[in-house]
Scaffold this motif. Structure first.
Motif, PDB file in Angstrom:
ATOM      1  N   ASP A  25       0.574  -3.106  -1.250  1.00 12.84           N
ATOM      2  CA  ASP A  25      -0.537  -2.751  -0.384  1.00 12.84           C
ATOM      3  C   ASP A  25      -0.025  -2.377   0.997  1.00 12.84           C
ATOM      4  O   ASP A  25       1.044  -2.804   1.421  1.00 12.84           O
ATOM      5  CB  ASP A  25      -1.507  -3.927  -0.273  1.00 12.84           C
ATOM      6  CG  ASP A  25      -2.191  -4.223  -1.603  1.00 12.84           C
ATOM      7  OD1 ASP A  25      -2.613  -5.367  -1.780  1.00 12.84           O
ATOM      8  OD2 ASP A  25      -2.265  -3.294  -2.440  1.00 12.84           O
ATOM      9  N   CYS A  26      -0.826  -1.598   1.693  1.00 12.01           N
ATOM     10  CA  CYS A  26      -0.423  -1.167   3.031  1.00 12.01           C
ATOM     11  C   CYS A  26      -0.369  -2.363   3.983  1.00 12.01           C
ATOM     12  O   CYS A  26      -1.204  -3.275   3.905  1.00 12.01           O
ATOM     13  CB  CYS A  26      -1.420  -0.138   3.551  1.00 12.01           C
ATOM     14  SG  CYS A  26      -1.378   1.421   2.639  1.00 12.01           S
ATOM     15  N   ASP A  28      -0.920  -4.684   7.191  1.00  9.51           N
ATOM     16  CA  ASP A  28      -2.073  -4.867   8.075  1.00  9.51           C
ATOM     17  C   ASP A  28      -1.596  -4.741   9.522  1.00  9.51           C
ATOM     18  O   ASP A  28      -1.482  -5.720  10.251  1.00  9.51           O
ATOM     19  CB  ASP A  28      -2.696  -6.240   7.820  1.00  9.51           C
ATOM     20  CG  ASP A  28      -3.950  -6.457   8.657  1.00  9.51           C
ATOM     21  OD1 ASP A  28      -4.512  -5.458   9.130  1.00  9.51           O
ATOM     22  OD2 ASP A  28      -4.343  -7.627   8.835  1.00  9.51           O
ATOM     23  N   TRP A  29      -1.323  -3.499   9.919  1.00 12.37           N
ATOM     24  CA  TRP A  29      -0.786  -3.229  11.247  1.00 12.37           C
ATOM     25  C   TRP A  29      -1.786  -2.449  12.086  1.00 12.37           C
ATOM     26  O   TRP A  29      -2.568  -1.659  11.557  1.00 12.37           O
ATOM     27  CB  TRP A  29       0.499  -2.400  11.161  1.00 12.37           C
ATOM     28  CG  TRP A  29       1.668  -3.098  10.555  1.00 12.37           C
ATOM     29  CD1 TRP A  29       1.866  -4.436  10.456  1.00 12.37           C
ATOM     30  CD2 TRP A  29       2.807  -2.471   9.953  1.00 12.37           C
ATOM     31  NE1 TRP A  29       3.062  -4.705   9.836  1.00 12.37           N
ATOM     32  CE2 TRP A  29       3.675  -3.513   9.520  1.00 12.37           C
ATOM     33  CE3 TRP A  29       3.199  -1.162   9.753  1.00 12.37           C
ATOM     34  CZ2 TRP A  29       4.891  -3.264   8.887  1.00 12.37           C
ATOM     35  CZ3 TRP A  29       4.409  -0.894   9.125  1.00 12.37           C
ATOM     36  CH2 TRP A  29       5.243  -1.946   8.701  1.00 12.37           C
ATOM     37  N   ALA A  34       2.257   0.239  13.786  1.00 16.36           N
ATOM     38  CA  ALA A  34       2.685   1.131  12.707  1.00 16.36           C
ATOM     39  C   ALA A  34       3.626   2.204  13.243  1.00 16.36           C
ATOM     40  O   ALA A  34       4.651   2.515  12.620  1.00 16.36           O
ATOM     41  CB  ALA A  34       1.473   1.771  12.040  1.00 16.36           C
ATOM     42  N   ARG A  71      10.100   3.153   0.873  1.00 19.68           N
ATOM     43  CA  ARG A  71       9.292   2.321   1.763  1.00 19.68           C
ATOM     44  C   ARG A  71       8.747   3.162   2.922  1.00 19.68           C
ATOM     45  O   ARG A  71       7.583   3.030   3.304  1.00 19.68           O
ATOM     46  CB  ARG A  71      10.154   1.171   2.291  1.00 19.68           C
ATOM     47  CG  ARG A  71       9.429   0.147   3.149  1.00 19.68           C
ATOM     48  CD  ARG A  71       8.478  -0.717   2.324  1.00 19.68           C
ATOM     49  NE  ARG A  71       9.141  -1.308   1.167  1.00 19.68           N
ATOM     50  CZ  ARG A  71       9.891  -2.397   1.195  1.00 19.68           C
ATOM     51  NH1 ARG A  71      10.068  -3.038   2.336  1.00 19.68           N
ATOM     52  NH2 ARG A  71      10.429  -2.883   0.100  1.00 19.68           N
ATOM     53  N   VAL A  74       5.918   5.327   1.626  1.00 21.58           N
ATOM     54  CA  VAL A  74       4.691   4.546   1.402  1.00 21.58           C
ATOM     55  C   VAL A  74       4.009   4.252   2.729  1.00 21.58           C
ATOM     56  O   VAL A  74       2.791   4.408   2.871  1.00 21.58           O
ATOM     57  CB  VAL A  74       5.024   3.244   0.646  1.00 21.58           C
ATOM     58  CG1 VAL A  74       3.807   2.317   0.608  1.00 21.58           C
ATOM     59  CG2 VAL A  74       5.482   3.552  -0.778  1.00 21.58           C
ATOM     60  N   TRP A  75       4.787   3.814   3.711  1.00 16.29           N
ATOM     61  CA  TRP A  75       4.201   3.529   5.020  1.00 16.29           C
ATOM     62  C   TRP A  75       3.604   4.778   5.644  1.00 16.29           C
ATOM     63  O   TRP A  75       2.568   4.728   6.312  1.00 16.29           O
ATOM     64  CB  TRP A  75       5.270   2.940   5.952  1.00 16.29           C
ATOM     65  CG  TRP A  75       5.647   1.526   5.601  1.00 16.29           C
ATOM     66  CD1 TRP A  75       5.083   0.732   4.652  1.00 16.29           C
ATOM     67  CD2 TRP A  75       6.672   0.754   6.222  1.00 16.29           C
ATOM     68  NE1 TRP A  75       5.704  -0.497   4.627  1.00 16.29           N
ATOM     69  CE2 TRP A  75       6.672  -0.515   5.585  1.00 16.29           C
ATOM     70  CE3 TRP A  75       7.587   1.001   7.235  1.00 16.29           C
ATOM     71  CZ2 TRP A  75       7.569  -1.522   5.945  1.00 16.29           C
ATOM     72  CZ3 TRP A  75       8.468  -0.010   7.595  1.00 16.29           C
ATOM     73  CH2 TRP A  75       8.456  -1.250   6.964  1.00 16.29           C
ATOM     74  N   ARG A  76       4.277   5.905   5.437  1.00 14.34           N
ATOM     75  CA  ARG A  76       3.759   7.153   5.994  1.00 14.34           C
ATOM     76  C   ARG A  76       2.406   7.500   5.364  1.00 14.34           C
ATOM     77  O   ARG A  76       1.503   8.022   6.028  1.00 14.34           O
ATOM     78  CB  ARG A  76       4.766   8.281   5.768  1.00 14.34           C
ATOM     79  CG  ARG A  76       4.413   9.572   6.485  1.00 14.34           C
ATOM     80  CD  ARG A  76       5.393  10.671   6.138  1.00 14.34           C
ATOM     81  NE  ARG A  76       6.659  10.468   6.799  1.00 14.34           N
ATOM     82  CZ  ARG A  76       7.824  10.328   6.166  1.00 14.34           C
ATOM     83  NH1 ARG A  76       7.841  10.344   4.852  1.00 14.34           N
ATOM     84  NH2 ARG A  76       8.942  10.194   6.837  1.00 14.34           N
ATOM     85  N   ARG A  77       2.273   7.214   4.067  1.00 13.96           N
ATOM     86  CA  ARG A  77       0.999   7.463   3.402  1.00 13.96           C
ATOM     87  C   ARG A  77      -0.076   6.503   3.921  1.00 13.96           C
ATOM     88  O   ARG A  77      -1.253   6.854   3.999  1.00 13.96           O
ATOM     89  CB  ARG A  77       1.153   7.294   1.888  1.00 13.96           C
ATOM     90  CG  ARG A  77       1.931   8.414   1.221  1.00 13.96           C
ATOM     91  CD  ARG A  77       2.310   8.015  -0.201  1.00 13.96           C
ATOM     92  NE  ARG A  77       3.006   9.088  -0.867  1.00 13.96           N
ATOM     93  CZ  ARG A  77       2.445   9.940  -1.703  1.00 13.96           C
ATOM     94  NH1 ARG A  77       1.166   9.842  -1.969  1.00 13.96           N
ATOM     95  NH2 ARG A  77       3.156  10.891  -2.273  1.00 13.96           N
ATOM     96  N   CYS A  78       0.351   5.260   4.236  1.00 16.86           N
ATOM     97  CA  CYS A  78      -0.601   4.277   4.770  1.00 16.86           C
ATOM     98  C   CYS A  78      -1.087   4.658   6.169  1.00 16.86           C
ATOM     99  O   CYS A  78      -2.224   4.352   6.539  1.00 16.86           O
ATOM    100  CB  CYS A  78       0.057   2.892   4.816  1.00 16.86           C
ATOM    101  SG  CYS A  78       0.408   2.164   3.202  1.00 16.86           S
ATOM    102  N   PHE A  79      -0.193   5.284   6.930  1.00 21.18           N
ATOM    103  CA  PHE A  79      -0.510   5.624   8.320  1.00 21.18           C
ATOM    104  C   PHE A  79      -0.218   7.110   8.537  1.00 21.18           C
ATOM    105  O   PHE A  79       0.778   7.486   9.159  1.00 21.18           O
ATOM    106  CB  PHE A  79       0.315   4.759   9.276  1.00 21.18           C
ATOM    107  CG  PHE A  79       0.130   3.282   9.063  1.00 21.18           C
ATOM    108  CD1 PHE A  79      -0.963   2.617   9.605  1.00 21.18           C
ATOM    109  CD2 PHE A  79       1.040   2.561   8.304  1.00 21.18           C
ATOM    110  CE1 PHE A  79      -1.148   1.262   9.396  1.00 21.18           C
ATOM    111  CE2 PHE A  79       0.864   1.207   8.095  1.00 21.18           C
ATOM    112  CZ  PHE A  79      -0.230   0.555   8.628  1.00 21.18           C
TER     113      PHE A  79
END
Length: 562
Positions: A25-26, A28-29, A34, A71, A74-79
């Motif tokens: 899961d993304c 919680d930032w 982020a 990683r 994935v983070w780039r997709r989250c933010f």
């Protein structure tokens, strides 16, 4: 490592095939955190790329690098919108040279199904071990070595010509007057190396370190071998290329390139090279079509006619979600990292021991940090180190090591729950009284119910009191009460071990407590294997007021020897 600068499309393909734990899961930032976290990771990846391109060294393993790239994606997709979609290019430096034929890199096939699909569209397939070393291009003109170039970004790399001339594995002249370009891998020569048992054993880093030395003596130079894995403008067929490569002075390359027919053969040789002896470290196998495009069309990106199927990763990138400081029976503090679940060689890893408080303090691991995990002996998770630290790191307050020692926490007092539980577990376990059906869970329930606050409180518990403990019930209470009553009949030697004296004591040859409690250091030192420090520990143990009180209580209930 030849895959590091692969195109973004291949990274997206890899994302579709990685194991579920990586696609967590993304975080919680907040938006500002982020941006800081993604920027820091992108900078770390860029630094690793520079180290590989300029120095030929790998600060992290390929597995960790690949997972870090995933990683970041994935983070780039989250933010979305925090960072550009690709890593910034690595800038050039002095001493670089252009590859006459680009080094292409390799697409990675994540699993057998992907290999089967790749094979289904091709024929004339050959297989090589994927040597875990440092890539190089060798340029010969009229049969004489004129240039050696590191992998770099596939288009340009460092000029390694002077180093290459010092390596016995690199012929200064070839038995031909032709101009040719060979691509291959410098590797560390190893004897009967079994990848499945010892991994890469730092082979690539050792080679990179040797190549970086300003002065390389003959013995050091002889440790570096060369595996030629391609001849871009060589003969049209693989058979002819292999025969000619062997004639030119590179026989190992030819002997370890095999024609294969279908997934079963590929799987067989991948397993054989993984679990059998080879003269170098490997990290998978490489599939190649015998026929492929001429070198003039090659680009610094994975081609369609070659791919890699890597060995199961021996190292995983894991995020720390918490740090627990466990206190053992003797008061030793053991930090334990709780991890976001990661899969490694078919196992899901959720926690890993740090080892000692001193090591945790040196590594300074906090929640949010990313660590590398390997399987020691293919079974036990082991912490390799910190890969990078979170930008925002919470403060941690470990227990005071001075407050815990071999003679602390004989009662359930504030701060003593962990060590006291370990004392009870030892007492009832196979090292002590070996009480059937009594383990840490039972002791914890009795502690929570307020029935056991001292090490021997359980000796006089009645069945009625045990029945009232949640989760025990009438039948189990009767069994526990009988087990506790029978414990009083255990021999003196078992009871002595259950109290947990310092190691080195031979209780089987000792008849009673009085003969131990009156001994001084000189008498203890007369025992086999007992030195000054151990003798002092034994005197302190038997003289301690809490231990003496336990002995008196055992004497009152009639335990033999007390």
């Amino acid at each position: 490592m030849r895959c590091r600068l692969a195109s973004f499309l291949w990274l997206i393909l890899f994302l579709c095939l990685v194991s579920p734990p990586l696609l967590a899961d993304c975080p919680d930032w907040s938006a500002s955190r982020a941006e800081r976290e993604l920027t820091a990771l992108q900078g770390r990846l860029a630094a690793w790329n520079r180290a590989y391109r300029h120095d030929g060294r790998s600060p992290v393993s390929d597995a960790v690098y690949d997972q870090a790239r995933v990683r970041l994606d994935v983070w780039r997709r989250c933010f979305p919108g925090v960072l550009p979609e690709i890593l910034p290019p690595v800038t050039g430096s002095a001493g670089e040279a252009r590859h006459p034929v680009p080094q292409t890199g390799l697409a990675k096939l994540a699993e057998a199904a992907a290999v089967r699909a790749w094979l289904a569209r091709r024929e004339d397939i050959w297989l090589q071990p994927k040597v875990d070393g440092v890539a190089v291009t060798l340029v010969y003109e009229a049969g004489r070595l004129v240039r050696a170039i590191s992998r770099g970004d596939g288009r340009r790399g460092q000029d390694w010509t002077s180093t290459a001339r010092r390596l016995p594995a690199v012929p200064e002249t070839l038995p031909t007057d032709a101009d040719l370009v060979l691509q291959g891998e410098y590797f560390l020569r190893l004897t009967e190396h079994v990848q499945a048992e010892v991994g890469s054993a730092g082979a690539r880093s050792t080679v990179a370190g040797l190549l970086a030395r300003e002065h390389l003596n003959a013995k050091e130079a002889s440790r570096i071998g060369l595996f030629v894995w391609d001849w871009p403008d060589g003969p049209a067929t693989m058979e002819a290329r292999l025969a000619e490569v062997a004639r030119l002075g590179f026989p190992a390359s030819a002997s370890l390139t095999l024609a294969v027919d279908g997934l079963a053969e590929v799987r067989y040789w991948r397993e054989a090279w993984y679990r059998g002896p080879l003269p170098f470290a490997t990290d998978g196998v490489v599939l190649r079509q015998g026929g492929r495009s001429p070198g003039t069309t090659w680009q610094a990106k994975p081609p369609v006619w070659a791919a890699a199927w890597k060995h199961p990763p021996r190292e995983a990138l894991a995020e720390v979600r918490g740090v627990e400081f466990r206190i053992g029976r003797t008061g030793r503090l053991s930090p334990l990292l709780h991890l976001m679940p990661v899969e490694l060689d078919g196992r899901v890893i959720r926690r890993v021991a740090v080892g000692s408080l001193a090591r945790w303090q040196a590594l300074d691991i906090r929640p949010g940090d990313q660590v590398a995990i390997v399987l020691a002996g293919l079974t036990i998770p082991r912490l390799e180190g910190v890969v990078w630290r979170a930008v925002q790191r919470p403060a941690l307050s470990p227990p005071d090591p001075e407050a815990y020692h071999a003679l602390s926490c004989w009662h359930l007092a504030p701060g003593c729950q962990a060590q006291f539980l370990e004392r009870l577990t030892w007492l009832g376990g196979p090292e002590g009284l070996d009480l059937p059906g009594v383990g840490p869970g039972t002791w914890q329930s009795l502690m929570d119910a307020g029935l056991v606050t001292g090490l021997l409180d359980w000796l006089t518990l009645e069945a009625e009191a045990l029945e009232a403990v949640p989760g025990i019930g009438e039948i189990r209470a009767a069994r526990l009460q009988a087990t506790f009553a029978q414990a009083q009949e255990r021999p003196f030697a078992a009871w002595l071990e259950a109290l947990g004296p310092p190691p080195g004591l031979a209780p089987a040859a000792i008849e009673n407590w009085a003969s131990l409690a009156t001994r001084g250091e000189r008498r203890w030192r007369a025992e086999p294997g007992v030195g000054p420090e151990r003798a002092g520990d034994l005197v302190a143990f038997f003289a301690h007021p809490e231990v003496q009180a336990l002995a008196r209580r055992l004497a009152r209930v009639g335990v033999a020897g007390f």
